[in-house]
Write an enzyme that holds these catalytic residues in place. Sequence first.
Site, PDB file in Angstrom:
ATOM      1  N   SER A 254      -5.272  -3.391 -26.150  1.00 43.88           N
ATOM      2  CA  SER A 254      -6.629  -3.849 -25.871  1.00 43.88           C
ATOM      3  C   SER A 254      -6.800  -4.102 -24.388  1.00 43.88           C
ATOM      4  O   SER A 254      -5.847  -4.068 -23.618  1.00 43.88           O
ATOM      5  CB  SER A 254      -6.908  -5.131 -26.649  1.00 43.88           C
ATOM      6  OG  SER A 254      -6.184  -6.191 -26.059  1.00 43.88           O
ATOM      7  N   LYS A 255      -7.999  -4.373 -24.009  1.00 41.26           N
ATOM      8  CA  LYS A 255      -8.313  -4.579 -22.603  1.00 41.26           C
ATOM      9  C   LYS A 255      -7.482  -5.723 -21.998  1.00 41.26           C
ATOM     10  O   LYS A 255      -7.161  -5.718 -20.835  1.00 41.26           O
ATOM     11  CB  LYS A 255      -9.795  -4.942 -22.449  1.00 41.26           C
ATOM     12  CG  LYS A 255     -10.718  -4.007 -23.198  1.00 41.26           C
ATOM     13  CD  LYS A 255     -11.501  -3.112 -22.285  1.00 41.26           C
ATOM     14  CE  LYS A 255     -12.436  -2.175 -23.018  1.00 41.26           C
ATOM     15  NZ  LYS A 255     -11.911  -1.515 -24.201  1.00 41.26           N
ATOM     16  N   ARG A 256      -7.177  -6.669 -22.844  1.00 41.30           N
ATOM     17  CA  ARG A 256      -6.478  -7.851 -22.357  1.00 41.30           C
ATOM     18  C   ARG A 256      -5.091  -7.589 -21.774  1.00 41.30           C
ATOM     19  O   ARG A 256      -4.605  -8.352 -20.966  1.00 41.30           O
ATOM     20  CB  ARG A 256      -6.334  -8.863 -23.485  1.00 41.30           C
ATOM     21  CG  ARG A 256      -7.526  -9.755 -23.674  1.00 41.30           C
ATOM     22  CD  ARG A 256      -7.158 -10.760 -24.711  1.00 41.30           C
ATOM     23  NE  ARG A 256      -6.296 -10.084 -25.702  1.00 41.30           N
ATOM     24  CZ  ARG A 256      -6.360 -10.289 -26.991  1.00 41.30           C
ATOM     25  NH1 ARG A 256      -7.202 -11.146 -27.457  1.00 41.30           N
ATOM     26  NH2 ARG A 256      -5.574  -9.646 -27.828  1.00 41.30           N
ATOM     27  N   SER A 257      -4.443  -6.536 -22.238  1.00 43.67           N
ATOM     28  CA  SER A 257      -3.049  -6.362 -21.833  1.00 43.67           C
ATOM     29  C   SER A 257      -2.903  -6.083 -20.338  1.00 43.67           C
ATOM     30  O   SER A 257      -1.805  -6.113 -19.814  1.00 43.67           O
ATOM     31  CB  SER A 257      -2.403  -5.249 -22.649  1.00 43.67           C
ATOM     32  OG  SER A 257      -3.108  -4.054 -22.470  1.00 43.67           O
TER      33      SER A 257
END
Length: 483
Positions: A254-257
Amino acid sequence: MSKVRTRFAPSPTGRMHVGNLRTALYTYLIAKHEGGDFVLRIEDTDQERFFDEALEIIYRTLEKTGLKHDEGPDKDGGYGPYIQSERCKSGLYMKYAKELIEKGEAYYCFCDKERLESLKQNIGGKEIIAYDKHCLHLSKEEIEANLAAGKPYVIRANVPNEGVTTFHDEIYGDISQPNEELDDMILIKSDGYPTYNFANVIDDHLMGITHVVRGNEYLSSAPKYTRLYQAFGWEEPKYIHCPLITNEEHQKLSKRSGHSSYEDLIEQGFLSEAVVNYVALLGWSPTDNREIFSLEELVENFDYHHISKSPAVFDIVKLKWMNGEYIKAMDDEAYYEYALPVIKEVITKDYDLKKIADLVKTRIEIFPDIKEKIDFFEELPEYDIAMYTHKKMKTNSENSLAVLKDMLPRLEQLEDYSHDGIEAVCKAYIAEKEIKNGVCLWPLRTAVSGKQMTPGGAYEIIEIIGKDETIARIKKGIELLEA
RNA sequence: GGCUCCAUGGUCAAGCGGUUAAGACAUCGCCCUUUCACGGCGGUAACACGGGUUCAAAUCCCGUUGGAGUCACCA
Protein backbone atom coordinates in the site's frame (compact mmCIF):
# COMPACT_ATOMS: atom_id res chain seq x y z
CA MET A 1 -1.36 -18.28 -35.07
CA SER A 2 -2.44 -14.71 -34.79
CA LYS A 3 -0.17 -12.02 -33.54
CA VAL A 4 0.00 -11.59 -29.80
CA ARG A 5 -1.57 -8.38 -28.58
CA THR A 6 -1.40 -7.38 -24.95
CA ARG A 7 -2.52 -4.27 -23.24
CA PHE A 8 -1.61 -2.30 -20.21
CA ALA A 9 -4.67 -0.48 -18.98
CA PRO A 10 -3.91 1.73 -16.02
CA SER A 11 -6.28 4.26 -14.58
CA PRO A 12 -4.66 7.62 -14.06
CA THR A 13 -4.95 8.03 -10.34
CA GLY A 14 -1.44 8.81 -9.22
CA ARG A 15 2.01 7.39 -9.05
CA MET A 16 2.67 4.02 -10.53
CA HIS A 17 2.54 1.34 -7.94
CA VAL A 18 5.24 -1.32 -8.19
CA GLY A 19 2.54 -3.95 -8.58
CA ASN A 20 1.26 -2.07 -11.57
CA LEU A 21 4.72 -1.61 -12.88
CA ARG A 22 5.35 -5.31 -12.74
CA THR A 23 2.05 -6.00 -14.45
CA ALA A 24 3.02 -3.53 -17.15
CA LEU A 25 6.39 -5.19 -17.46
CA TYR A 26 5.02 -8.72 -17.78
CA THR A 27 2.41 -7.49 -20.20
CA TYR A 28 5.14 -5.91 -22.29
CA LEU A 29 7.39 -8.94 -22.07
CA ILE A 30 4.70 -11.39 -23.06
CA ALA A 31 3.98 -9.38 -26.19
CA LYS A 32 7.58 -8.69 -27.09
CA HIS A 33 8.80 -12.20 -26.44
CA GLU A 34 6.43 -13.35 -29.14
CA GLY A 35 7.07 -10.37 -31.37
CA GLY A 36 3.62 -9.03 -30.61
CA ASP A 37 2.15 -5.64 -29.90
CA PHE A 38 1.93 -3.88 -26.59
CA VAL A 39 -1.01 -1.51 -26.33
CA LEU A 40 -1.53 1.29 -23.87
CA ARG A 41 -5.09 2.09 -22.96
CA ILE A 42 -6.18 4.63 -20.42
CA GLU A 43 -9.03 3.65 -18.14
CA ASP A 44 -10.34 6.95 -16.97
CA THR A 45 -13.98 6.12 -16.47
CA ASP A 46 -13.84 7.23 -12.88
CA GLN A 47 -14.37 10.92 -13.37
CA GLU A 48 -14.04 11.68 -9.70
CA ARG A 49 -10.56 10.33 -9.26
CA PHE A 50 -9.13 11.35 -12.56
CA PHE A 51 -6.51 14.04 -12.81
CA ASP A 52 -4.34 15.21 -15.63
CA GLU A 53 -0.97 14.89 -14.04
CA ALA A 54 -1.55 11.21 -13.47
CA LEU A 55 -1.61 10.72 -17.20
CA GLU A 56 1.79 12.34 -17.44
CA ILE A 57 3.10 9.99 -14.78
CA ILE A 58 2.02 6.98 -16.78
CA TYR A 59 3.74 8.19 -19.94
CA ARG A 60 6.84 9.18 -18.08
CA THR A 61 7.11 5.92 -16.20
CA LEU A 62 6.68 3.79 -19.30
CA GLU A 63 9.20 5.94 -21.07
CA LYS A 64 11.79 5.77 -18.32
CA THR A 65 11.42 2.06 -17.80
CA GLY A 66 11.68 1.42 -21.51
CA LEU A 67 8.28 -0.19 -21.83
CA LYS A 68 7.49 1.33 -25.18
CA HIS A 69 3.99 0.82 -26.41
CA ASP A 70 3.19 0.08 -30.02
CA GLU A 71 -0.24 1.63 -29.80
CA GLY A 72 -1.78 4.12 -27.46
CA PRO A 73 -3.43 7.51 -27.21
CA ASP A 74 -0.35 9.09 -28.73
CA LYS A 75 0.21 6.33 -31.25
CA ASP A 76 -2.75 5.24 -33.26
CA GLY A 77 -2.72 1.69 -34.47
CA GLY A 78 -6.19 1.60 -35.90
CA TYR A 79 -7.96 0.47 -32.77
CA GLY A 80 -8.48 3.88 -31.23
CA PRO A 81 -9.43 5.86 -29.42
CA TYR A 82 -7.29 4.52 -26.61
CA ILE A 83 -8.77 6.58 -23.85
CA GLN A 84 -11.98 5.22 -22.46
CA SER A 85 -13.61 8.56 -21.79
CA GLU A 86 -13.18 9.32 -25.48
CA ARG A 87 -14.51 5.98 -26.51
CA CYS A 88 -17.45 6.61 -24.28
CA LYS A 89 -18.43 9.75 -26.19
CA SER A 90 -19.38 7.72 -29.22
CA GLY A 91 -21.96 5.86 -27.15
CA LEU A 92 -20.00 2.69 -27.68
CA TYR A 93 -20.46 1.19 -24.26
CA MET A 94 -24.10 2.13 -24.08
CA LYS A 95 -24.69 0.43 -27.37
CA TYR A 96 -23.27 -2.84 -26.10
CA ALA A 97 -25.08 -2.52 -22.80
CA LYS A 98 -28.36 -2.18 -24.64
CA GLU A 99 -27.51 -5.20 -26.72
CA LEU A 100 -27.22 -7.13 -23.49
CA ILE A 101 -30.52 -5.75 -22.23
CA GLU A 102 -32.20 -7.01 -25.35
CA LYS A 103 -30.72 -10.42 -24.79
CA GLY A 104 -31.99 -10.41 -21.25
CA GLU A 105 -28.44 -10.48 -19.99
CA ALA A 106 -28.69 -7.05 -18.42
CA TYR A 107 -31.35 -4.73 -17.09
CA TYR A 108 -32.07 -1.18 -16.00
CA CYS A 109 -31.86 -0.50 -12.31
CA PHE A 110 -33.40 2.58 -10.73
CA CYS A 111 -32.64 1.82 -7.14
CA ASP A 112 -31.47 4.84 -5.22
CA LYS A 113 -28.78 5.14 -2.65
CA GLU A 114 -31.13 4.67 0.23
CA ARG A 115 -32.47 1.39 -1.05
CA LEU A 116 -28.99 0.12 -1.77
CA GLU A 117 -28.00 1.18 1.69
CA SER A 118 -30.74 -0.93 3.16
CA LEU A 119 -29.28 -3.96 1.42
CA LYS A 120 -26.02 -3.47 3.14
CA GLN A 121 -24.99 -6.07 5.64
CA ASN A 122 -22.06 -6.20 7.94
CA ILE A 123 -20.14 -9.43 7.75
CA GLY A 124 -16.85 -9.92 9.50
CA GLY A 125 -16.40 -6.20 9.98
CA LYS A 126 -16.91 -5.50 6.30
CA GLU A 127 -19.87 -3.88 4.66
CA ILE A 128 -21.20 -5.89 1.82
CA ILE A 129 -23.98 -5.19 -0.59
CA ALA A 130 -25.53 -8.02 -2.51
CA TYR A 131 -28.05 -6.66 -4.96
CA ASP A 132 -31.40 -8.39 -4.80
CA LYS A 133 -32.42 -8.12 -8.46
CA HIS A 134 -35.26 -5.83 -7.42
CA CYS A 135 -35.33 -3.94 -10.72
CA LEU A 136 -35.07 -7.05 -12.83
CA HIS A 137 -38.73 -7.57 -12.11
CA LEU A 138 -39.85 -4.17 -13.25
CA SER A 139 -42.44 -4.28 -16.00
CA LYS A 140 -41.73 -2.83 -19.38
CA GLU A 141 -44.17 -0.02 -18.66
CA GLU A 142 -42.53 0.85 -15.39
CA ILE A 143 -39.14 0.99 -17.06
CA GLU A 144 -40.43 3.19 -19.86
CA ALA A 145 -42.09 5.48 -17.39
CA ASN A 146 -38.97 5.80 -15.28
CA LEU A 147 -36.85 6.46 -18.33
CA ALA A 148 -39.30 9.04 -19.62
CA ALA A 149 -39.36 10.73 -16.24
CA GLY A 150 -35.60 11.08 -16.45
CA LYS A 151 -35.04 9.00 -13.36
CA PRO A 152 -31.38 8.17 -12.89
CA TYR A 153 -30.46 4.61 -13.64
CA VAL A 154 -27.65 2.17 -13.97
CA ILE A 155 -27.46 -0.92 -16.12
CA ARG A 156 -26.66 -4.15 -14.36
CA ALA A 157 -25.64 -7.54 -15.61
CA ASN A 158 -28.19 -10.24 -15.05
CA VAL A 159 -26.36 -13.17 -13.53
CA PRO A 160 -28.44 -16.25 -12.77
CA ASN A 161 -28.49 -17.59 -9.26
CA GLU A 162 -27.86 -21.14 -10.34
CA GLY A 163 -24.98 -22.78 -12.05
CA VAL A 164 -21.26 -22.31 -12.04
CA THR A 165 -18.98 -20.14 -14.15
CA THR A 166 -15.55 -21.42 -15.03
CA PHE A 167 -12.69 -19.71 -16.70
CA HIS A 168 -9.18 -20.74 -17.51
CA ASP A 169 -6.11 -18.94 -16.33
CA GLU A 170 -2.72 -19.72 -17.82
CA ILE A 171 -1.06 -19.70 -14.44
CA TYR A 172 -3.75 -20.87 -12.06
CA GLY A 173 -5.61 -23.29 -14.27
CA ASP A 174 -9.38 -23.63 -14.20
CA ILE A 175 -11.18 -21.53 -11.66
CA SER A 176 -14.85 -22.00 -10.98
CA GLN A 177 -17.24 -19.92 -9.03
CA PRO A 178 -20.89 -20.49 -8.17
CA ASN A 179 -23.01 -17.96 -10.01
CA GLU A 180 -24.83 -17.27 -6.80
CA GLU A 181 -21.67 -15.53 -5.61
CA LEU A 182 -21.54 -13.29 -8.62
CA ASP A 183 -23.25 -10.00 -8.00
CA ASP A 184 -25.34 -8.31 -10.65
CA MET A 185 -22.52 -5.91 -11.31
CA ILE A 186 -23.08 -2.49 -12.72
CA LEU A 187 -22.15 -2.10 -16.37
CA ILE A 188 -23.11 1.50 -16.94
CA LYS A 189 -23.03 3.99 -14.11
CA SER A 190 -25.64 6.65 -13.55
CA ASP A 191 -23.29 9.25 -15.04
CA GLY A 192 -23.38 7.28 -18.27
CA TYR A 193 -19.82 6.04 -17.99
CA PRO A 194 -19.13 2.35 -18.09
CA THR A 195 -17.59 0.65 -15.10
CA TYR A 196 -14.08 -0.63 -15.38
CA ASN A 197 -15.37 -4.18 -15.54
CA PHE A 198 -17.57 -3.55 -18.50
CA ALA A 199 -15.34 -1.22 -20.47
CA ASN A 200 -12.54 -3.66 -20.07
CA VAL A 201 -14.33 -6.53 -21.68
CA ILE A 202 -15.64 -4.43 -24.53
CA ASP A 203 -12.30 -2.82 -25.25
CA ASP A 204 -10.24 -5.97 -24.96
CA HIS A 205 -12.53 -7.59 -27.45
CA LEU A 206 -12.66 -4.66 -29.84
CA MET A 207 -8.93 -4.12 -29.68
CA GLY A 208 -8.18 -7.72 -30.42
CA ILE A 209 -6.31 -8.35 -27.20
CA THR A 210 -5.10 -11.95 -27.14
CA HIS A 211 -3.63 -12.10 -23.64
CA VAL A 212 -5.11 -10.28 -20.72
CA VAL A 213 -2.46 -9.77 -18.08
CA ARG A 214 -3.48 -8.39 -14.74
CA GLY A 215 -2.97 -8.64 -11.03
CA ASN A 216 -4.14 -11.45 -8.87
CA GLU A 217 -6.66 -9.18 -7.17
CA TYR A 218 -8.86 -9.59 -10.24
CA LEU A 219 -8.94 -13.34 -9.93
CA SER A 220 -12.17 -13.40 -8.01
CA SER A 221 -13.95 -11.02 -10.34
CA ALA A 222 -12.76 -12.81 -13.45
CA PRO A 223 -15.79 -15.10 -13.67
CA LYS A 224 -17.90 -11.98 -14.03
CA TYR A 225 -15.97 -11.09 -17.13
CA THR A 226 -16.38 -14.57 -18.45
CA ARG A 227 -20.12 -14.20 -17.99
CA LEU A 228 -19.98 -11.08 -20.12
CA TYR A 229 -18.03 -12.80 -22.89
CA GLN A 230 -20.54 -15.60 -22.84
CA ALA A 231 -23.42 -13.16 -22.91
CA PHE A 232 -22.00 -11.50 -25.99
CA GLY A 233 -20.94 -14.78 -27.50
CA TRP A 234 -17.36 -13.60 -27.82
CA GLU A 235 -14.25 -15.68 -27.61
CA GLU A 236 -12.28 -15.10 -24.44
CA PRO A 237 -8.67 -14.02 -24.46
CA LYS A 238 -6.02 -15.91 -22.54
CA TYR A 239 -5.82 -14.83 -18.97
CA ILE A 240 -2.60 -14.43 -17.10
CA HIS A 241 -3.02 -13.38 -13.51
CA CYS A 242 0.16 -12.31 -11.80
CA PRO A 243 0.80 -13.12 -8.17
CA LEU A 244 0.45 -10.34 -5.68
CA ILE A 245 3.36 -8.27 -4.48
CA THR A 246 3.18 -7.76 -0.74
CA ASN A 247 4.91 -5.81 1.97
CA GLU A 248 6.98 -7.36 4.76
CA GLU A 249 3.75 -8.15 6.58
CA HIS A 250 2.61 -10.20 3.62
CA GLN A 251 -0.15 -7.81 2.81
CA LYS A 252 -0.94 -6.08 -0.41
CA LEU A 253 1.55 -3.30 -0.94
CA SER A 254 0.00 0.00 0.00
CA LYS A 255 0.95 3.62 -0.22
CA ARG A 256 2.01 3.59 3.39
CA SER A 257 5.01 1.34 2.92
CA GLY A 258 6.98 4.32 1.57
CA HIS A 259 8.48 2.54 -1.37
CA SER A 260 5.33 1.40 -3.04
CA SER A 261 5.63 3.40 -6.20
CA TYR A 262 8.18 3.60 -8.94
CA GLU A 263 8.65 7.29 -8.37
CA ASP A 264 9.23 6.80 -4.66
CA LEU A 265 11.99 4.40 -5.52
CA ILE A 266 13.59 6.72 -8.04
CA GLU A 267 13.46 9.53 -5.51
CA GLN A 268 15.18 7.29 -3.03
CA GLY A 269 18.09 6.92 -5.39
CA PHE A 270 17.34 3.68 -7.18
CA LEU A 271 18.19 3.19 -10.81
CA SER A 272 15.34 2.58 -13.17
CA GLU A 273 17.02 -0.48 -14.69
CA ALA A 274 17.55 -2.03 -11.29
CA VAL A 275 13.95 -1.53 -10.30
CA VAL A 276 12.73 -3.11 -13.50
CA ASN A 277 15.16 -5.98 -13.12
CA TYR A 278 14.20 -6.61 -9.53
CA VAL A 279 10.50 -6.39 -10.10
CA ALA A 280 10.76 -8.84 -12.99
CA LEU A 281 12.10 -11.40 -10.58
CA LEU A 282 9.22 -11.01 -8.16
CA GLY A 283 7.02 -13.80 -9.32
CA TRP A 284 9.04 -15.03 -12.23
CA SER A 285 12.31 -16.85 -12.60
CA PRO A 286 14.41 -17.79 -15.58
CA THR A 287 15.44 -21.35 -16.35
CA ASP A 288 19.00 -20.68 -15.31
CA ASN A 289 20.16 -18.95 -12.16
CA ARG A 290 20.76 -15.60 -13.68
CA GLU A 291 19.55 -12.55 -11.84
CA ILE A 292 20.87 -9.57 -13.70
CA PHE A 293 18.84 -8.86 -16.81
CA SER A 294 18.53 -5.88 -19.06
CA LEU A 295 15.11 -5.25 -20.52
CA GLU A 296 16.21 -6.73 -23.83
CA GLU A 297 17.45 -9.82 -22.08
CA LEU A 298 14.17 -10.13 -20.27
CA VAL A 299 12.32 -9.96 -23.54
CA GLU A 300 14.46 -12.77 -24.81
CA ASN A 301 14.17 -14.97 -21.74
CA PHE A 302 10.71 -14.28 -20.46
CA ASP A 303 8.40 -17.23 -20.56
CA TYR A 304 5.15 -16.57 -18.78
CA HIS A 305 4.72 -20.23 -17.96
CA HIS A 306 7.36 -19.74 -15.31
CA ILE A 307 5.34 -17.15 -13.43
CA SER A 308 4.67 -18.39 -9.94
CA LYS A 309 1.38 -18.57 -8.10
CA SER A 310 2.24 -17.48 -4.63
CA PRO A 311 2.57 -13.90 -3.54
CA ALA A 312 6.03 -12.32 -3.27
CA VAL A 313 7.29 -10.01 -0.58
CA PHE A 314 8.85 -6.84 -1.90
CA ASP A 315 12.29 -6.97 -0.32
CA ILE A 316 13.88 -3.56 -0.39
CA VAL A 317 17.12 -5.03 0.95
CA LYS A 318 17.57 -7.20 -2.10
CA LEU A 319 16.61 -4.34 -4.37
CA LYS A 320 19.38 -2.33 -2.74
CA TRP A 321 21.86 -5.08 -3.40
CA MET A 322 20.79 -5.22 -7.01
CA ASN A 323 20.97 -1.46 -7.32
CA GLY A 324 24.52 -1.64 -5.98
CA GLU A 325 25.35 -4.17 -8.66
CA TYR A 326 24.00 -1.82 -11.29
CA ILE A 327 26.01 1.06 -9.90
CA LYS A 328 29.20 -0.97 -9.96
CA ALA A 329 28.54 -1.97 -13.52
CA MET A 330 27.88 1.60 -14.70
CA ASP A 331 30.49 3.24 -16.84
CA ASP A 332 32.29 6.03 -15.04
CA GLU A 333 30.75 8.95 -16.88
CA ALA A 334 27.19 7.81 -16.39
CA TYR A 335 27.91 7.04 -12.78
CA TYR A 336 29.49 10.44 -12.24
CA GLU A 337 26.45 12.14 -13.64
CA TYR A 338 24.28 10.56 -10.98
CA ALA A 339 26.82 10.92 -8.19
CA LEU A 340 27.82 14.52 -8.74
CA PRO A 341 24.67 16.24 -7.55
CA VAL A 342 24.66 14.15 -4.40
CA ILE A 343 28.32 14.90 -3.74
CA LYS A 344 27.69 18.59 -4.20
CA GLU A 345 25.05 18.48 -1.50
CA VAL A 346 27.82 17.72 0.94
CA ILE A 347 31.03 19.09 -0.53
CA THR A 348 31.46 22.80 -1.16
CA LYS A 349 35.25 22.87 -1.07
CA ASP A 350 37.35 22.81 -4.19
CA TYR A 351 38.16 19.15 -4.17
CA ASP A 352 38.51 16.73 -7.03
CA LEU A 353 34.94 15.49 -6.96
CA LYS A 354 35.61 12.88 -9.59
CA LYS A 355 38.11 11.22 -7.31
CA ILE A 356 35.64 11.29 -4.46
CA ALA A 357 33.01 9.75 -6.69
CA ASP A 358 35.34 6.96 -7.76
CA LEU A 359 36.13 6.24 -4.15
CA VAL A 360 32.55 5.48 -3.21
CA LYS A 361 31.42 3.71 -6.33
CA THR A 362 31.82 0.21 -4.96
CA ARG A 363 30.68 1.18 -1.52
CA ILE A 364 27.14 2.37 -2.08
CA GLU A 365 23.85 0.72 -2.87
CA ILE A 366 21.84 3.81 -3.58
CA PHE A 367 23.12 7.27 -4.39
CA PRO A 368 22.11 9.02 -1.19
CA ASP A 369 24.45 6.59 0.62
CA ILE A 370 27.25 8.76 -0.70
CA LYS A 371 26.51 11.64 1.64
CA GLU A 372 27.31 10.07 4.96
CA LYS A 373 30.36 8.39 3.51
CA ILE A 374 32.05 11.55 2.34
CA ASP A 375 30.94 14.20 4.81
CA PHE A 376 34.34 14.16 6.54
CA PHE A 377 36.00 15.56 3.41
CA GLU A 378 34.11 18.77 3.89
CA GLU A 379 34.80 19.12 7.55
CA LEU A 380 36.77 17.09 10.06
CA PRO A 381 34.21 15.73 12.51
CA GLU A 382 34.64 15.78 16.26
CA TYR A 383 36.07 12.44 17.18
CA ASP A 384 37.09 10.40 20.15
CA ILE A 385 40.79 9.63 20.51
CA ALA A 386 39.81 6.09 21.39
CA MET A 387 39.66 5.64 17.65
CA TYR A 388 43.42 5.71 17.50
CA THR A 389 43.52 2.50 19.43
CA HIS A 390 43.09 -0.48 17.19
CA LYS A 391 44.04 -3.93 18.35
CA LYS A 392 44.61 -5.54 15.01
CA MET A 393 46.60 -2.59 13.72
CA LYS A 394 48.56 -2.62 16.98
CA THR A 395 48.01 1.05 17.54
CA ASN A 396 47.24 3.08 20.64
CA SER A 397 47.32 6.68 21.74
CA GLU A 398 51.04 6.67 22.38
CA ASN A 399 52.36 5.21 19.16
CA SER A 400 49.74 7.05 17.18
CA LEU A 401 50.95 10.34 18.60
CA ALA A 402 54.51 9.39 17.78
CA VAL A 403 53.60 8.55 14.21
CA LEU A 404 51.69 11.77 13.70
CA LYS A 405 54.55 13.80 15.13
CA ASP A 406 57.03 12.02 12.89
CA MET A 407 54.91 12.32 9.82
CA LEU A 408 54.02 15.99 10.25
CA PRO A 409 57.37 17.44 9.15
CA ARG A 410 57.70 14.90 6.36
CA LEU A 411 54.33 15.83 4.98
CA GLU A 412 55.13 19.51 5.39
CA GLN A 413 58.20 19.07 3.25
CA LEU A 414 56.42 16.96 0.68
CA GLU A 415 55.54 18.76 -2.52
CA ASP A 416 54.07 15.94 -4.53
CA TYR A 417 50.65 15.34 -3.05
CA SER A 418 49.71 12.71 -5.55
CA HIS A 419 48.72 9.27 -4.41
CA ASP A 420 52.14 7.91 -5.30
CA GLY A 421 53.98 10.79 -3.74
CA ILE A 422 52.16 10.33 -0.45
CA GLU A 423 52.64 6.61 -0.55
CA ALA A 424 56.36 7.02 -1.09
CA VAL A 425 56.76 9.17 2.02
CA CYS A 426 54.75 6.81 4.16
CA LYS A 427 56.47 3.70 2.88
CA ALA A 428 59.85 5.26 3.48
CA TYR A 429 58.90 6.02 7.04
CA ILE A 430 57.50 2.54 7.59
CA ALA A 431 60.68 0.97 6.25
CA GLU A 432 62.86 3.23 8.27
CA LYS A 433 61.04 2.47 11.52
CA GLU A 434 60.52 -1.17 10.61
CA ILE A 435 56.87 -1.02 11.59
CA LYS A 436 53.81 -2.58 10.04
CA ASN A 437 51.84 -0.58 7.53
CA GLY A 438 48.92 -0.30 9.88
CA VAL A 439 50.89 1.31 12.64
CA CYS A 440 51.54 4.29 10.45
CA LEU A 441 48.54 4.30 8.18
CA TRP A 442 45.82 3.74 10.75
CA PRO A 443 46.58 6.84 12.84
CA LEU A 444 47.16 8.84 9.72
CA ARG A 445 43.84 7.90 8.26
CA THR A 446 42.14 8.54 11.56
CA ALA A 447 43.65 12.00 11.96
CA VAL A 448 42.84 12.98 8.44
CA SER A 449 39.25 11.69 8.47
CA GLY A 450 38.09 11.58 12.07
CA LYS A 451 36.16 8.50 11.17
CA GLN A 452 36.26 4.86 12.02
CA MET A 453 35.45 3.84 8.48
CA THR A 454 36.12 5.74 5.32
CA PRO A 455 35.99 5.12 1.63
CA GLY A 456 39.59 4.78 0.59
CA GLY A 457 42.65 4.80 2.81
CA ALA A 458 45.07 7.43 4.02
CA TYR A 459 46.70 7.94 0.61
CA GLU A 460 43.45 8.53 -1.21
CA ILE A 461 42.07 10.87 1.42
CA ILE A 462 45.24 12.93 1.72
CA GLU A 463 45.49 13.24 -2.02
CA ILE A 464 42.00 14.66 -2.18
CA ILE A 465 42.08 17.08 0.74
CA GLY A 466 45.55 18.30 -0.18
CA LYS A 467 48.52 19.55 1.73
CA ASP A 468 47.12 22.39 3.82
CA GLU A 469 44.12 20.51 5.05
CA THR A 470 46.22 17.42 5.76
CA ILE A 471 48.69 19.37 7.85
CA ALA A 472 45.89 21.06 9.74
CA ARG A 473 44.14 17.82 10.49
CA ILE A 474 47.28 16.09 11.65
CA LYS A 475 48.08 19.00 13.95
CA LYS A 476 44.60 18.70 15.32
CA GLY A 477 45.21 15.01 15.94
CA ILE A 478 48.42 15.69 17.77
CA GLU A 479 46.66 18.28 19.86
CA LEU A 480 43.91 15.86 20.81
CA LEU A 481 46.33 13.09 21.67
CA GLU A 482 48.48 15.37 23.80
CA ALA A 483 45.60 16.70 25.78
C1' G B 1 -18.51 -14.38 7.31
C1' G B 2 -19.22 -16.34 1.78
C1' C B 3 -16.27 -17.24 -2.35
C1' U B 4 -11.42 -17.81 -4.63
C1' C B 5 -6.35 -18.52 -4.50
C1' C B 6 -1.76 -19.80 -2.18
C1' A B 7 1.76 -22.89 1.08
C1' U B 8 10.15 -25.14 -0.02
C1' G B 9 15.16 -21.42 4.87
C1' G B 10 13.99 -14.54 7.48
C1' U B 11 13.15 -12.92 1.89
C1' C B 12 13.14 -14.10 -3.64
C1' A B 13 13.26 -18.85 -5.50
C1' A B 14 14.82 -23.94 -8.43
C1' G B 15 12.37 -28.45 -8.19
C1' C B 16 7.08 -31.23 -12.13
C1' G B 17 7.57 -39.36 -8.58
C1' G B 18 13.85 -41.57 -7.23
C1' U B 19 18.38 -34.91 -5.91
C1' U B 20 23.58 -35.11 -0.50
C1' A B 21 16.45 -30.32 -1.65
C1' A B 22 20.06 -25.75 -6.30
C1' G B 23 21.10 -20.54 -6.51
C1' A B 24 20.54 -15.26 -4.89
C1' C B 25 19.63 -11.48 -0.85
C1' A B 26 20.12 -11.17 4.35
C1' U B 27 22.96 -13.27 8.45
C1' C B 28 27.55 -15.47 10.64
C1' G B 29 32.83 -16.83 10.16
C1' C B 30 37.52 -16.83 7.51
C1' C B 31 40.89 -14.78 3.68
C1' C B 32 42.52 -10.32 1.07
C1' U B 33 43.57 -5.36 2.91
C1' U B 34 46.04 0.92 5.93
C1' U B 35 39.80 0.97 8.05
C1' C B 36 35.24 0.14 5.51
C1' A B 37 33.68 -1.60 1.07
C1' C B 38 34.72 -4.59 -3.22
C1' G B 39 36.39 -9.50 -4.21
C1' G B 40 37.25 -14.77 -2.73
C1' C B 41 36.07 -19.04 0.44
C1' G B 42 32.97 -21.39 3.92
C1' G B 43 28.88 -21.97 7.80
C1' U B 44 23.75 -21.57 9.99
C1' A B 45 18.98 -22.00 7.91
C1' A B 46 13.38 -24.86 4.41
C1' C B 47 9.62 -28.91 1.96
C1' A B 48 3.16 -26.21 7.64
C1' C B 49 0.51 -30.69 9.72
C1' G B 50 -2.30 -35.36 9.16
C1' G B 51 -4.00 -39.06 6.12
C1' G B 52 -3.90 -41.68 1.59
C1' U B 53 -1.93 -43.39 -3.74
C1' U B 54 2.97 -45.62 -4.95
C1' C B 55 8.37 -50.09 -4.55
C1' A B 56 9.38 -44.72 -3.99
C1' A B 57 6.09 -38.24 -2.45
C1' A B 58 8.65 -31.54 -1.50
C1' U B 59 6.44 -33.28 -6.10
C1' C B 60 -0.17 -36.74 -7.14
C1' C B 61 -5.16 -36.93 -4.14
C1' C B 62 -8.08 -35.69 0.34
C1' G B 63 -8.48 -33.22 4.89
C1' U B 64 -6.59 -29.79 8.68
C1' U B 65 -4.08 -25.48 9.82
C1' G B 66 -2.14 -20.99 8.34
C1' G B 67 -1.83 -16.80 5.05
C1' A B 68 -3.69 -13.70 1.25
C1' G B 69 -7.20 -11.67 -2.17
C1' U B 70 -12.13 -10.34 -3.08
C1' C B 71 -17.28 -9.29 -1.98
C1' A B 72 -18.44 -0.52 -4.59
C1' C B 73 -22.24 3.74 -9.39
C1' C B 74 -12.91 2.17 -7.57
C1' A B 75 -10.07 0.36 -10.82
